[in-house]
Write an enzyme that holds these catalytic residues in place. Structure first.
Site, PDB file in Angstrom:
ATOM      1  N   SER A   1       0.816  -1.221   0.000  1.00  0.00           N
ATOM      2  CA  SER A   1       0.000   0.000   0.000  1.00  0.00           C
ATOM      3  C   SER A   1       0.847   1.267   0.000  1.00  0.00           C
ATOM      4  O   SER A   1       0.315   2.361  -0.186  1.00  0.00           O
ATOM      5  CB  SER A   1      -0.919   0.017   1.224  1.00  0.00           C
ATOM      6  OG  SER A   1      -0.147  -0.008   2.416  1.00  0.00           O
TER       7      SER A   1
ATOM      8  N   ARG B   1      -6.105  -8.195   6.819  1.00  0.00           N
ATOM      9  CA  ARG B   1      -5.552  -9.528   7.035  1.00  0.00           C
ATOM     10  C   ARG B   1      -6.451 -10.666   6.555  1.00  0.00           C
ATOM     11  O   ARG B   1      -5.945 -11.710   6.151  1.00  0.00           O
ATOM     12  CB  ARG B   1      -5.229  -9.721   8.521  1.00  0.00           C
ATOM     13  CG  ARG B   1      -4.039  -8.880   8.962  1.00  0.00           C
ATOM     14  CD  ARG B   1      -3.667  -9.147  10.409  1.00  0.00           C
ATOM     15  NE  ARG B   1      -2.395  -8.519  10.721  1.00  0.00           N
ATOM     16  CZ  ARG B   1      -1.219  -9.116  10.638  1.00  0.00           C
ATOM     17  NH1 ARG B   1      -1.170 -10.382  10.248  1.00  0.00           N
ATOM     18  NH2 ARG B   1      -0.110  -8.491  10.924  1.00  0.00           N
TER      19      ARG B   1
ATOM     20  N   LYS C   1     -10.002 -14.760  -4.575  1.00  0.00           N
ATOM     21  CA  LYS C   1     -11.143 -14.719  -5.502  1.00  0.00           C
ATOM     22  C   LYS C   1     -10.721 -14.234  -6.885  1.00  0.00           C
ATOM     23  O   LYS C   1     -11.067 -14.853  -7.912  1.00  0.00           O
ATOM     24  CB  LYS C   1     -12.232 -13.793  -4.945  1.00  0.00           C
ATOM     25  CG  LYS C   1     -13.382 -13.511  -5.916  1.00  0.00           C
ATOM     26  CD  LYS C   1     -14.392 -12.569  -5.285  1.00  0.00           C
ATOM     27  CE  LYS C   1     -15.427 -12.109  -6.307  1.00  0.00           C
ATOM     28  NZ  LYS C   1     -16.236 -13.250  -6.816  1.00  0.00           N
TER      29      LYS C   1
ATOM     30  N   SER D   1      -0.783 -17.082   8.388  1.00  0.00           N
ATOM     31  CA  SER D   1      -1.548 -16.984   9.629  1.00  0.00           C
ATOM     32  C   SER D   1      -0.595 -16.599  10.751  1.00  0.00           C
ATOM     33  O   SER D   1       0.085 -15.580  10.678  1.00  0.00           O
ATOM     34  CB  SER D   1      -2.302 -18.286   9.924  1.00  0.00           C
ATOM     35  OG  SER D   1      -1.417 -19.366  10.166  1.00  0.00           O
TER      36      SER D   1
ATOM     37  N   THR E   1      11.197  -9.169  12.401  1.00  0.00           N
ATOM     38  CA  THR E   1      10.951  -8.263  11.283  1.00  0.00           C
ATOM     39  C   THR E   1      10.500  -6.919  11.863  1.00  0.00           C
ATOM     40  O   THR E   1      10.264  -6.778  13.070  1.00  0.00           O
ATOM     41  CB  THR E   1       9.835  -8.776  10.350  1.00  0.00           C
ATOM     42  OG1 THR E   1       8.572  -8.685  11.021  1.00  0.00           O
ATOM     43  CG2 THR E   1      10.093 -10.213   9.905  1.00  0.00           C
TER      44      THR E   1
END
Length: 238
Positions: free
Chosen positions: A37, A107, A116, A132, A179
């Site tokens: 983003s 998420r 999809k 997950s 991270t």
């Protein structure tokens, strides 16, 4: 089992585990497309990856943007979804509906819509790999939302593995990985990582590179589907 020449789309591939997946996939000969983003992170990631890597800006909370993104990408081989900002660690009573909805959209809803719109464009032998987390099976106080979403992602993965077969669908369940995710999730990230690592069977937290190797395994192994693969340093046992 080879990823050479395969086109791999990594949503969330500009930082953390996602970027490590992009690096390792590119090193294995794949053509990677990373999406995030933040345009600045997209530009920085594609520069680090080098040609022929591509980068695109994508708001995963916008279903129309996701549909347009995959239309532009065209046919490809593998989708990896690692998108998600900092974890929301907050008591249920203090969590606003707006906060909860924003996390869910990034998420879970973003992952669902990515699957999809990606599925019709995946080539024979293709796959979808979700992310997950160990909170799905070992939740902590203040993580009800994240635990619920990660558990939902694992159930979604199994259901889509059945529905979309022979397209393969898997999920990687990372434990605590070093991270930048933790920079905005806990007050003192280094103290948190040191403390979390000391309680694991490995006596340390994992690296993004170690987690990324699990993603590449399920991408390349054509006999793996409907699987949740834990990369957690033994967190489920302690």
């Amino acid at each position: 089992m080879s990823l050479t020449g395969k086109k791999i789309v990594i949503i969330g591939g500009t930082s953390g585990i996602g970027f490590a997946v992009a690096e390792q996939a590119a090193a294995a000969g794949a053509d990677v497309v990373v999406a995030s983003s933040n345009q600045g992170r997209v530009d920085a990631a594609t520069k680090r990856l080098g040609a022929p890597a591509e980068g695109r800006c994508l708001n995963v909370a916008d279903g129309n943007a996701i549909a347009a993104f995959f239309e532009q990408v065209g046919e490809f081989d593998h989708l990896v979804y690692t998108a998600g900002e900092s974890l929301l660690i907050k008591p249920l009573v203090d969590t606003t509906p707006q906060e909860a909805r924003a996390v869910f959209e990034r998420r879970f809803w973003g992952a669902f819509l990515s699957a999809k719109y990606a599925a019709p464009r995946l080539r024979d032998g293709g796959s979808i790999t979700f992310s997950s987390g160990v909170l799905a099976i070992r939740p902590l106080s203040g993580t009800a939302l994240t635990a619920g979403i990660t558990g939902g992602i694992e159930a979604l993965s199994r259901a889509l593995a059945v529905e979309l077969a022979p397209l393969r669908v898997n999920v990687i369940q990372p434990g605590v990985i070093r991270t930048e995710l933790w920079d905005g999730s806990v007050p003192d990230p280094e103290a948190f990582l040191q403390g979390a690592g000391s309680e694991l069977l490995t006596r340390r937290v994992g690296t993004a590179e170690e987690a990324a190797a699990a993603y590449l395994f399920v991408l390349a192994n054509a006999y793996v589907t409907g699987t949740t693969l834990a990369i957690d340093g033994g967190a489920a046992l302690v």
